[in-house]
Design an enzyme around this catalytic site. Structure first.
Site, PDB file in Angstrom:
ATOM      1  N   LYS A 159       0.390  -0.740   0.271  1.00  0.00           N
ATOM      2  CA  LYS A 159       0.330   0.278  -0.163  1.00  0.00           C
ATOM      3  C   LYS A 159       0.945   1.354   0.158  1.00  0.00           C
ATOM      4  CE  LYS A 159      -3.938  -1.839   0.235  1.00  0.00           C
ATOM      5  NZ  LYS A 159      -4.972  -1.016  -0.776  1.00  0.00           N
ATOM      6  N   GLU A 210      -1.258  -0.327  -9.022  1.00  0.00           N
ATOM      7  CA  GLU A 210      -3.245  -0.904  -8.807  1.00  0.00           C
ATOM      8  C   GLU A 210      -3.345   1.242  -8.840  1.00  0.00           C
ATOM      9  OE1 GLU A 210      -6.559  -2.790  -6.642  1.00  0.00           O
ATOM     10  OE2 GLU A 210      -4.340  -3.282  -6.077  1.00  0.00           O
ATOM     11  N   ASP A 233      -8.834  -0.535 -10.022  1.00  0.00           N
ATOM     12  CA  ASP A 233     -10.039  -1.271  -9.145  1.00  0.00           C
ATOM     13  C   ASP A 233     -11.423   0.048  -9.408  1.00  0.00           C
ATOM     14  OD1 ASP A 233     -10.648  -1.721  -7.074  1.00  0.00           O
ATOM     15  OD2 ASP A 233      -9.421  -1.241  -4.892  1.00  0.00           O
ATOM     16  N   LYS A 254     -13.301  -7.278  -8.191  1.00  0.00           N
ATOM     17  CA  LYS A 254     -14.039  -7.330  -6.489  1.00  0.00           C
ATOM     18  C   LYS A 254     -15.290  -8.126  -6.527  1.00  0.00           C
ATOM     19  CE  LYS A 254     -10.331  -4.718  -4.225  1.00  0.00           C
ATOM     20  NZ  LYS A 254      -9.963  -3.769  -3.484  1.00  0.00           N
ATOM     21  N   CYS A 282     -10.373  -8.495  -2.861  1.00  0.00           N
ATOM     22  CA  CYS A 282     -11.385  -8.537  -2.099  1.00  0.00           C
ATOM     23  C   CYS A 282     -10.937  -7.197  -1.599  1.00  0.00           C
ATOM     24  CB  CYS A 282     -10.973 -10.162  -1.413  1.00  0.00           C
ATOM     25  SG  CYS A 282      -9.362 -10.036  -0.536  1.00  0.00           S
ATOM     26  N   ASP A 306      -6.131 -12.441   0.686  1.00  0.00           N
ATOM     27  CA  ASP A 306      -5.997 -12.184   1.796  1.00  0.00           C
ATOM     28  C   ASP A 306      -6.896 -11.687   2.949  1.00  0.00           C
ATOM     29  OD1 ASP A 306      -5.456  -9.091   0.952  1.00  0.00           O
ATOM     30  OD2 ASP A 306      -3.618  -9.404   2.394  1.00  0.00           O
TER      31      ASP A 306
END
Length: 343
Positions: A159, A210, A233, A254, A282, A306
């Site tokens: 991140k 991303e 995303d 997702k 997810c 995860d």
């Protein structure tokens, strides 16, 4: 990958909100989370029960209570529920995801056939999942990296926040020289030189970026020749968003964004036909929320499932990870014994 349509005569049985604590804190550019509220719904044909879970998309303003109310409203209208009708009756989001996955699961119980077979998919095998390194100072991210690498995770999702990110990746790379790295900026790179950032990260062995820019600001990507593929995303929520994507080479599917496995399968089929690569991701979720995405992960280029691993505790019959491989389980989508209505 065409979804099966038949769902019998399923009706809503119950819907509840549940809370799961996060192990420590899950931190991204938007802030930290110490728990996640999910919506659990069950549908029944009077004999068999199907279960589904959804995690609200908080940056859309969704809440678990709001999702539960939306599911109850649909269930209170009477009549049988089908997946295709559901796609027209509810917008994409966590509420529809929970209900759609419950319908798939009930069909598995009713027919005695697993969902992967009902949907015309391959039997699921273990898949390598990314493990998320939460946003923090370089050394704290390096420490988390060493722990993940030592636990067998070879794909790490880092991140980032738009400031000091190169130093974070330098520290992570030193901690795990051989790890495969992808980065997630969560829309935080507005104003940065995207070409320079992608080139610097490519030199550090990163393989994917991303969502660098805010959703709706993607026009800059169309003029960019990035050193790395860029994955949408927040800019790609459901099937309706695919035609408008510009400058992306991949999409993150997702189930909570898409509004269920039915929509997610349609997205995957359309993305492949457009030459886009696929990540299956997810939200924070229990294993019940992750299990349907394992079917989609069988033909993904990157798997980031995860969400349950980041919780302090999970459901019984939780999915298992061994040496970074996520193994399918029997919690969802497989015929189960002792099918009866819960209290």
């Amino acid at each position: 990958m065409t979804p099966a349509l038949a769902t019998g005569t399923a009706r809503l049985h119950r819907v509840v909100v549940e809370r799961f604590d996060v192990a420590g804190a899950f931190t991204i550019s938007r802030g930290a989370k110490r728990h996640v509220d999910v919506v659990l719904c069950e549908v029944t044909d009077g004999v068999h029960v199907g279960r589904g879970e959804g995690t609200p998309i908080y940056y859309h303003g969704e809440t678990a209570e709001g999702c539960a109310a939306a599911i109850a409203e649909i269930g209170g209208q009477g009549g049988a529920l089908t997946r295709e009708e559901l796609r027209g009756a509810m917008p994409p989001g966590a509420a529809r995801n929970a209900l759609d996955c419950a319908l798939w699961d009930m069909e598995a119980q009713r027919t005695g056939r697993p969902v992967w077979d009902l949907a015309g998919l391959v039997r699921p095998e273990p898949v390598r999942t990314a493990y998320t390194i939460s946003l923090g100072e370089p050394e704290s991210m390096a420490e988390a990296t060493r722990a993940a690498w030592g636990s067998g995770f070879t794909l790490l999702k880092c991140k980032l926040t738009g400031e000091g990110d190169r130093m974070r990746i330098v520290a992570i790379r030193r901690a795990a020289p051989d790890a495969d790295l992808v980065v997630d900026a969560n829309e935080s790179w507005a104003g940065l030189d995207l070409g320079a950032e992608s080139a610097a990260l490519a030199d550090l062995g990163v393989s994917l970026i991303e969502q660098p820019l805010p959703a709706g600001a993607d026009e800059a990507l169309a003029r960019l020749a990035p050193a790395l593929p860029i994955c949408a995303d927040e800019s790609c929520q459901s099937l309706a968003d695919l035609d408008g994507l510009r400058g992306y080479q991949a999409i993150n599917i997702k189930l909570d964004k898409a509004g269920g496995l039915t929509e997610a399968l349609a997205m995957a089929h359309a993305a492949r036909s457009m030459g886009l690569r696929i990540m299956v991701g997810c939200m924070l979720a229990s294993s019940l929320g992750i299990a349907p995405a394992v079917l989609l992960a069988q033909f993904a280029d990157w798997v980031d499932l995860d969400g349950a691993l980041l919780l302090a505790s999970d459901r019984d019959q939780s999915l298992h990870v061994v040496d970074g491989l996520l193994h399918p389980g029997t919690l969802w989508g497989e015929p189960r014994n002792n099918q009866g209505l819960s209290a």
